[in-house]
Design an enzyme around this catalytic site. Sequence first.
Site, PDB file in Angstrom:
ATOM      1  N   ASP A 281       0.541  -1.450  -0.136  1.00 18.87           N
ATOM      2  CA  ASP A 281       0.164  -0.419   0.669  1.00 18.87           C
ATOM      3  C   ASP A 281       1.505   1.221   0.431  1.00 18.87           C
ATOM      4  O   ASP A 281       1.522   1.684   0.504  1.00 18.87           O
ATOM      5  CB  ASP A 281      -0.817   0.015   1.074  1.00 18.87           C
ATOM      6  CG  ASP A 281      -1.681   1.197   1.293  1.00 18.87           C
ATOM      7  OD1 ASP A 281      -1.726   2.004  -0.060  1.00 18.87           O
ATOM      8  OD2 ASP A 281      -2.956   1.414   2.242  1.00 18.87           O
TER       9      ASP A 281
ATOM     10  N   ILE B 108      -0.586   9.192   8.678  1.00 14.39           N
ATOM     11  CA  ILE B 108      -1.341   8.680   9.419  1.00 14.39           C
ATOM     12  C   ILE B 108      -0.912   6.775   9.658  1.00 14.39           C
ATOM     13  O   ILE B 108      -0.946   6.596   7.416  1.00 14.39           O
ATOM     14  CB  ILE B 108      -3.347   8.346   9.043  1.00 14.39           C
ATOM     15  CG1 ILE B 108      -3.191   8.194   8.207  1.00 14.39           C
ATOM     16  CG2 ILE B 108      -2.996  10.093   9.872  1.00 14.39           C
ATOM     17  CD1 ILE B 108      -4.853   8.156   7.265  1.00 14.39           C
TER      18      ILE B 108
ATOM     19  N   HIS C 223       0.353   8.057   3.689  1.00 11.19           N
ATOM     20  CA  HIS C 223       0.925   7.336   5.390  1.00 11.19           C
ATOM     21  C   HIS C 223       2.726   7.303   5.331  1.00 11.19           C
ATOM     22  O   HIS C 223       3.144   6.953   5.923  1.00 11.19           O
ATOM     23  CB  HIS C 223       0.916   5.771   5.109  1.00 11.19           C
ATOM     24  CG  HIS C 223      -1.079   4.862   4.092  1.00 11.19           C
ATOM     25  ND1 HIS C 223      -1.586   6.121   5.874  1.00 11.19           N
ATOM     26  CD2 HIS C 223      -1.809   4.875   3.584  1.00 11.19           C
ATOM     27  CE1 HIS C 223      -2.459   5.260   5.273  1.00 11.19           C
ATOM     28  NE2 HIS C 223      -2.396   4.960   4.491  1.00 11.19           N
TER      29      HIS C 223
ATOM     30  N   GLY D  55      -4.914   1.966   7.352  1.00  6.94           N
ATOM     31  CA  GLY D  55      -5.985   1.408   8.239  1.00  6.94           C
ATOM     32  C   GLY D  55      -5.816  -0.265   8.147  1.00  6.94           C
ATOM     33  O   GLY D  55      -5.960  -0.950   9.685  1.00  6.94           O
TER      34      GLY D  55
END
Length: 284
Positions: free
Chosen positions: A188, A208, A193, A211
């Site tokens: 990903d 961040i 991120h 998830g």
Amino acid sequence: MPIDPSKALGAAISGGSFRWDRDRIILYHLGVGAGVPQTDPNELTYTYEQNLKVLPSFGVVPAFGSLGGVGQVPGLQFNPVMLLHGEQDLEIRKPIPVDGEVETSGKVAGIYDKGKAALVVLETESRLKGESDPLFVNRFSLFLRGEGGFGGESGPPPGNDAPDRAPDAVIESKTMPQQALLYRLSGDKNPLHADPGFAKMGGFDVPILHGLCSYGVVCKAVVDNALGGDTKSVARYQARFAGVVFPGETIVTSFWKDGNTILIDAKTKERGTPVITNAAITTR
């Protein structure tokens, strides 16, 4: 950009093949925090090729590449900066081998109008090369901010509510400041991120944690503490992403056993904010 369910619902999404080996499994495990402490016998079953096992949440990784073409589906154009991962539902039909290659196919399985956003459910099936039955099935629920209001159904309410009693156990999992940079090597590469400028465009002060990284951290906490490290006993793992984790924070996972279902809730220790809710692991 309006969503048109009449064009998008049921549409096929690009699949493709994905191959992994022991090194790729170990990299994934390191990305979700395995290996602390590094000499612990259970941690070594995640991080050392001898007696290596596979955390069931790895099943999201081979299918993740199928999401790349979702923006080209007719009737499903959106601003990728406004995309958030809403929910994840993973069914593991058979234990995942430490080496393998799968072919993945998928479709748009659901589109729901949330008012200010659209919720799009993508369902993928991944089969080991040469086999007809799926090894695992993923349902990715994508929350598209600003794309609601097209008049569709709002979708089913979330389930897997945590019971009104003290949890059976509470586990703290400290993430590393560089956790997102490590996890992104599993596939990903969303700049949300890693790139501070891109994160600000998405409404966050700093990048961040993925998830699906939090998803793996919580899965490991439950497998190790509720199932004695038995990764092969997990048949399904459902979760709703309720808030963000900033790399370096601690994820606090609570669980409640209820027959062959383990209900799960997770929050940040530092801010007390929800991370994963309405979650459950179903065992074989």
